[in-house]
Design a protein around this motif. Structure first.
Motif, mmCIF file in Angstrom:
data_model
loop_
_atom_site.group_PDB
_atom_site.id
_atom_site.type_symbol
_atom_site.label_atom_id
_atom_site.label_comp_id
_atom_site.label_asym_id
_atom_site.label_seq_id
_atom_site.Cartn_x
_atom_site.Cartn_y
_atom_site.Cartn_z
ATOM 1 N N ARG A 321 -1.906 -38.315 -7.146
ATOM 2 C CA ARG A 321 -1.803 -36.867 -7.335
ATOM 3 C C ARG A 321 -0.471 -36.446 -7.945
ATOM 4 O O ARG A 321 0.557 -37.118 -7.795
ATOM 5 C CB ARG A 321 -2.025 -36.131 -6.010
ATOM 6 C CG ARG A 321 -0.922 -36.307 -4.997
ATOM 7 C CD ARG A 321 -0.859 -35.147 -4.006
ATOM 8 N NE ARG A 321 -1.975 -35.069 -3.077
ATOM 9 C CZ ARG A 321 -2.162 -34.050 -2.252
ATOM 10 N NH1 ARG A 321 -1.313 -33.018 -2.245
ATOM 11 N NH2 ARG A 321 -3.183 -34.032 -1.416
ATOM 12 N N SER A 322 -0.493 -35.299 -8.605
ATOM 13 C CA SER A 322 0.734 -34.631 -9.031
ATOM 14 C C SER A 322 1.446 -34.101 -7.789
ATOM 15 O O SER A 322 0.822 -33.853 -6.747
ATOM 16 C CB SER A 322 0.415 -33.467 -9.968
ATOM 17 O OG SER A 322 -0.400 -33.854 -11.037
ATOM 18 N N ASP A 323 2.739 -33.870 -7.930
ATOM 19 C CA ASP A 323 3.485 -33.268 -6.834
ATOM 20 C C ASP A 323 2.937 -31.870 -6.558
ATOM 21 O O ASP A 323 2.433 -31.181 -7.458
ATOM 22 C CB ASP A 323 4.966 -33.202 -7.191
ATOM 23 C CG ASP A 323 5.854 -32.970 -5.974
ATOM 24 O OD1 ASP A 323 5.325 -33.019 -4.836
ATOM 25 O OD2 ASP A 323 7.055 -32.733 -6.160
ATOM 26 N N GLN A 324 3.053 -31.418 -5.309
ATOM 27 C CA GLN A 324 2.556 -30.097 -4.945
ATOM 28 C C GLN A 324 3.308 -29.014 -5.721
ATOM 29 O O GLN A 324 4.526 -29.113 -5.916
ATOM 30 C CB GLN A 324 2.721 -29.859 -3.445
ATOM 31 C CG GLN A 324 1.878 -30.773 -2.564
ATOM 32 C CD GLN A 324 2.570 -32.067 -2.207
ATOM 33 O OE1 GLN A 324 3.611 -32.408 -2.779
ATOM 34 N NE2 GLN A 324 2.013 -32.801 -1.261
ATOM 35 N N PRO A 325 2.606 -27.951 -6.154
ATOM 36 C CA PRO A 325 3.289 -26.849 -6.840
ATOM 37 C C PRO A 325 4.104 -26.035 -5.838
ATOM 38 O O PRO A 325 3.922 -26.149 -4.617
ATOM 39 C CB PRO A 325 2.138 -26.028 -7.412
ATOM 40 C CG PRO A 325 1.007 -26.269 -6.461
ATOM 41 C CD PRO A 325 1.157 -27.703 -6.021
ATOM 42 N N SER A 326 4.958 -25.195 -6.364
ATOM 43 C CA SER A 326 5.800 -24.357 -5.500
ATOM 44 C C SER A 326 5.426 -22.882 -5.555
ATOM 45 O O SER A 326 5.923 -22.100 -4.747
ATOM 46 C CB SER A 326 7.279 -24.520 -5.883
ATOM 47 O OG SER A 326 7.484 -24.192 -7.244
ATOM 48 N N THR A 327 4.560 -22.492 -6.498
ATOM 49 C CA THR A 327 4.151 -21.086 -6.601
ATOM 50 C C THR A 327 2.657 -21.010 -6.846
ATOM 51 O O THR A 327 2.026 -21.961 -7.339
ATOM 52 C CB THR A 327 4.873 -20.373 -7.758
ATOM 53 O OG1 THR A 327 4.412 -20.920 -9.007
ATOM 54 C CG2 THR A 327 6.381 -20.524 -7.639
ATOM 55 N N LEU A 328 2.082 -19.851 -6.542
ATOM 56 C CA LEU A 328 0.668 -19.632 -6.788
ATOM 57 C C LEU A 328 0.368 -19.650 -8.282
ATOM 58 O O LEU A 328 -0.693 -20.138 -8.706
ATOM 59 C CB LEU A 328 0.225 -18.305 -6.168
ATOM 60 C CG LEU A 328 -1.250 -17.944 -6.294
ATOM 61 C CD1 LEU A 328 -2.131 -19.024 -5.690
ATOM 62 C CD2 LEU A 328 -1.521 -16.587 -5.664
ATOM 63 N N GLU A 329 1.280 -19.151 -9.087
ATOM 64 C CA GLU A 329 1.073 -19.175 -10.541
ATOM 65 C C GLU A 329 0.932 -20.600 -11.045
ATOM 66 O O GLU A 329 0.050 -20.903 -11.869
ATOM 67 C CB GLU A 329 2.235 -18.481 -11.249
ATOM 68 C CG GLU A 329 2.073 -18.461 -12.774
ATOM 69 C CD GLU A 329 3.256 -17.827 -13.485
ATOM 70 O OE1 GLU A 329 3.175 -17.670 -14.715
ATOM 71 O OE2 GLU A 329 4.254 -17.492 -12.804
ATOM 72 N N GLN A 330 1.784 -21.503 -10.560
ATOM 73 C CA GLN A 330 1.649 -22.899 -10.966
ATOM 74 C C GLN A 330 0.327 -23.477 -10.486
ATOM 75 O O GLN A 330 -0.348 -24.213 -11.224
ATOM 76 C CB GLN A 330 2.811 -23.712 -10.397
ATOM 77 C CG GLN A 330 4.159 -23.424 -11.038
ATOM 78 C CD GLN A 330 5.280 -24.190 -10.357
ATOM 79 O OE1 GLN A 330 5.172 -24.597 -9.205
ATOM 80 N NE2 GLN A 330 6.382 -24.364 -11.073
ATOM 81 N N ALA A 331 -0.058 -23.161 -9.252
ATOM 82 C CA ALA A 331 -1.309 -23.679 -8.717
ATOM 83 C C ALA A 331 -2.501 -23.226 -9.558
ATOM 84 O O ALA A 331 -3.478 -23.965 -9.725
ATOM 85 C CB ALA A 331 -1.483 -23.242 -7.271
ATOM 86 N N GLU A 332 -2.431 -22.021 -10.096
ATOM 87 C CA GLU A 332 -3.560 -21.447 -10.834
ATOM 88 C C GLU A 332 -3.577 -21.828 -12.303
ATOM 89 O O GLU A 332 -4.641 -21.751 -12.942
ATOM 90 C CB GLU A 332 -3.530 -19.923 -10.708
ATOM 91 C CG GLU A 332 -3.845 -19.428 -9.309
ATOM 92 C CD GLU A 332 -3.786 -17.913 -9.179
ATOM 93 O OE1 GLU A 332 -4.469 -17.374 -8.295
ATOM 94 O OE2 GLU A 332 -3.053 -17.288 -9.986
ATOM 95 N N TYR A 388 -4.222 -27.054 -6.378
ATOM 96 C CA TYR A 388 -4.673 -27.788 -7.574
ATOM 97 C C TYR A 388 -5.908 -27.089 -8.141
ATOM 98 O O TYR A 388 -6.982 -27.676 -8.303
ATOM 99 C CB TYR A 388 -4.970 -29.235 -7.186
ATOM 100 C CG TYR A 388 -3.761 -29.959 -6.640
ATOM 101 C CD1 TYR A 388 -3.040 -30.846 -7.427
ATOM 102 C CD2 TYR A 388 -3.314 -29.730 -5.334
ATOM 103 C CE1 TYR A 388 -1.919 -31.503 -6.933
ATOM 104 C CE2 TYR A 388 -2.199 -30.376 -4.834
ATOM 105 C CZ TYR A 388 -1.506 -31.257 -5.634
ATOM 106 O OH TYR A 388 -0.393 -31.888 -5.140
ATOM 107 N N ARG A 389 -5.752 -25.815 -8.471
ATOM 108 C CA ARG A 389 -6.894 -24.946 -8.744
ATOM 109 C C ARG A 389 -7.544 -25.189 -10.096
ATOM 110 O O ARG A 389 -8.744 -24.950 -10.255
ATOM 111 C CB ARG A 389 -6.463 -23.484 -8.604
ATOM 112 C CG ARG A 389 -6.034 -23.175 -7.173
ATOM 113 C CD ARG A 389 -5.574 -21.750 -6.982
ATOM 114 N NE ARG A 389 -5.249 -21.519 -5.576
ATOM 115 C CZ ARG A 389 -5.496 -20.396 -4.931
ATOM 116 N NH1 ARG A 389 -6.054 -19.374 -5.556
ATOM 117 N NH2 ARG A 389 -5.186 -20.270 -3.654
ATOM 118 N N VAL A 390 -6.793 -25.639 -11.078
ATOM 119 C CA VAL A 390 -7.397 -25.909 -12.389
ATOM 120 C C VAL A 390 -8.394 -27.055 -12.265
ATOM 121 O O VAL A 390 -9.544 -26.959 -12.728
ATOM 122 C CB VAL A 390 -6.307 -26.218 -13.428
ATOM 123 C CG1 VAL A 390 -6.936 -26.646 -14.748
ATOM 124 C CG2 VAL A 390 -5.407 -25.004 -13.637
#
Length: 557
Positions: A321-332, A388-390
């Motif tokens: 996996r990629s590292d966890q994002p830090s913001t909702l914008e990155q997650a989306e 990991y929404r995308v």
């Protein structure tokens, strides 16, 4: 955070199934005697007493065979206690518990570099058949285990259980006492087989050692402590298991080569820790030799087929996996991956091959959107698929296509039961239902819970989350009955994990997914008065601190 670049996968063993080529793989340092694998000259010798202290297990059932496991460990919490040389081990598998009708037998070698573990791959068995098995070493005989091969051809029903999250310090494994008595074909374990947390004396039980494990010897001792539990041994000996991991087998919330706390663990130190954890994991679980660690890698994602009824896709959402994002914008918006590109292609190919009636995913962390705060401000745990929404949307759109038949995600991690419909876009009321997710609760992690306070917290959020169908935070496991027409999942809960015995079990709820109709319905839910009486019984006994609670995970708004 930037997307973590994926390492080249050419050195990985890429397996699309568990075929005969893997089953026939040879073990180093063995020779063949009369067609069986045997110890080479110079091995063996006297063995200490109690070499089968960690019990026996079987796993990864195929129509023609299974893998049998044991580990020679007369002093399990002190490195195993075996002399530093190979030892021959005999195995036999029979139609009956008396071994009057032995159908297969063979020899292998328990090697010191593999912790004197044994992974005997047996073939030539009948599909859909039950067997007894045992091991012999140095004149000692193991406990008897029971296993079952996968069915083949046209299959009318498959019955299995799934479980996850068994923190030694949070409670006794009372659920396994009851699971061992269930009538199931196999058990799927969905992660957090051990916990790497430091020993604490205020919990119901205390981890061995002096800190978090980091070396191979330390991970071996931690696994051995868990394996010493009699209820866990009984559940392993009763059925074949299909296992995958989550984070605590290595380090909380690890992602590929990134630890939870990179400021405290250098890349070199964490790579060494990861290798040690992988090696100990393999040594203690009934995995085929194709999953033997190779450097930094361990091939864990795989597919098992149960006739024309079920494909079980076992995924690995940690190693690539990629590292966890830090913001909702990155997650989306960021093209982050939970699985890595190659595993996603493997999963897509398997989901769309049309070979079975049901596509079940043995998965670690929640797919369904899971807000943790009522009101206008949303709060999410980005270690789950919410981060990991995308990729999640891409896969859920695949679920909704005509190419995938009856997808259901089976999930661990949360220490709660969470049943939900799956949508490509959880925020769009018009987004179609494309599948179902059944997130099972923990065996012990989180200890004896407070279901009343839990319900009071999440009911207001549920009003804003129409895809949620059921949620609860008590301990237990899930039993699934699959037929061509439907999947019925029964939530089995124990009333305490803070007493070593005497716990009772009950069916607290039942959930149904009908073939051809995406989504899940609650078929039965126990009255809350029953739940509250169980809570009163838990409150009557001694109380302990809890070592690990998912509800305290790092959250992002």
């Amino acid at each position: 955070m930037d997307v973590l670049a994926q390492r080249p996968l050419s050195r990985r063993l890429f397996v699309t199934g568990l075929g005969a080529s893997v089953a026939a793989a040879s073990v180093p340092s063995l020779i063949r005697v009369d067609g069986a694998l045997a110890a080479p000259p110079g091995t063996g010798g006297a063995l200490p007493d109690g070499v089968f202290s960690l019990g026996v297990a079987s796993g990864d059932p195929l129509p023609g065979g299974v893998v049998l496991w044991t580990r020679l460990a007369p002093d399990p919490l002190n490195g195993g206690g075996m002399p530093d040389r190979p030892f021959p081990v005999e195995w036999e598998i029979a139609d009956d518990d008396t071994f009057a009708r032995v159908v297969r037998r063979g020899r292998t070698v328990a090697l010191p570099q593999h912790g004197h573990s044994v992974h005997a791959e047996v073939d030539g068995l009948r599909p859909g058949a039950g067997y007894a098995y045992r091991f012999r070493a140095g004149g000692q005989v193991s406990p008897v285990g029971r296993t079952r091969t996968a069915p083949a051809g046209s299959v009318a029903a498959v019955r299995f259980a799934f479980a996850s999250c068994q923190n030694w310090q949070d409670g006794y494994f009372t659920a396994y006492h009851h699971l061992a008595g269930e009538n199931v074909d196999f058990v799927a374990f969905l992660g957090d087989y051990i916990y790497e947390s430091v020993p604490r004396t205020t919990t119901v039980r205390t981890h061995e050692g002096t800190g978090e494990p980091a070396t191979l010897a330390e991970y071996r001792n931690r696994h051995a402590q868990y394996r010493s539990d009699p209820n866990l041994q009984a559940a392993h000996a009763a059925f074949p298991w299909v296992v995958t991991w989550d984070d605590h087998e290595v380090d909380n919330n690890w992602a590929d080569e990134i630890p939870q706390d990179p400021d405290l663990q250098t890349p070199e130190a964490f790579r060494a820790r990861r290798q040690a954890a992988f090696q100990a994991y393999y040594e203690h679980l009934p995995l085929r030799r194709g999953s033997r660690p190779r450097g930094l890698d361990l091939q864990l994602y795989r597919r098992l087929r149960f006739g024309d009824l079920v494909d079980l896709h076992v995924v690995d959402t940690r190693q690539y996996r990629s590292d966890q994002p830090s913001t909702l914008e990155q997650a989306e918006t960021a093209p982050l991956t939970m699985t890595g590109d190659e595993q996603e292609r493997w999963l897509t190919d398997g989901l769309t091959d049309g070979g079975t009636r049901w596509n079940l995913l043995a998965n670690q962390v929640m797919w369904a959107q899971n807000d943790r705060t009522a009101g206008e401000v949303d709060t999410f745990d980005f270690d789950n698929w919410d981060g990991y929404r995308v990729q999640r949307r891409r896969l859920l759109e695949l679920f909704g296509s005509d190419a995938v038949t009856n997808p259901v995600v089976l999930t661990g991690d949360r220490h709660c039961t969470w049943v939900a419909d799956l949508h490509p876009d959880f925020d769009d009321p018009a987004s179609p239902v494309v599948g179902a997710e059944i997130t099972g609760t923990s065996i012990s992690s989180g200890g004896n819970s407070d279901p009343v306070a839990f319900q009071n917290t999440y009911r207001p959020i549920a009003a804003e989350s129409p895809h949620w169908k059921y949620f609860d935070n008590q301990r237990g496991y899930v039993v699934c009955d699959v037929t061509p027409e439907r999947l019925l999942s029964s939530l089995r809960l124990v009333d305490t994990v803070w007493q070593p015995d005497g716990a009772t079990v009950r069916t607290a709820a039942e959930f149904v997914v009908e073939a051809g109709r995406p989504g899940v319905t609650v078929e039965y839910e126990e009255p809350r008065s029953v739940e509250q009486r169980a809570q009163a019984r838990r409150d009557a006994g001694p109380r302990y601190d809890v070592d690990d609670v998912d509800e305290t995970a790092d959250l992002q708004r």
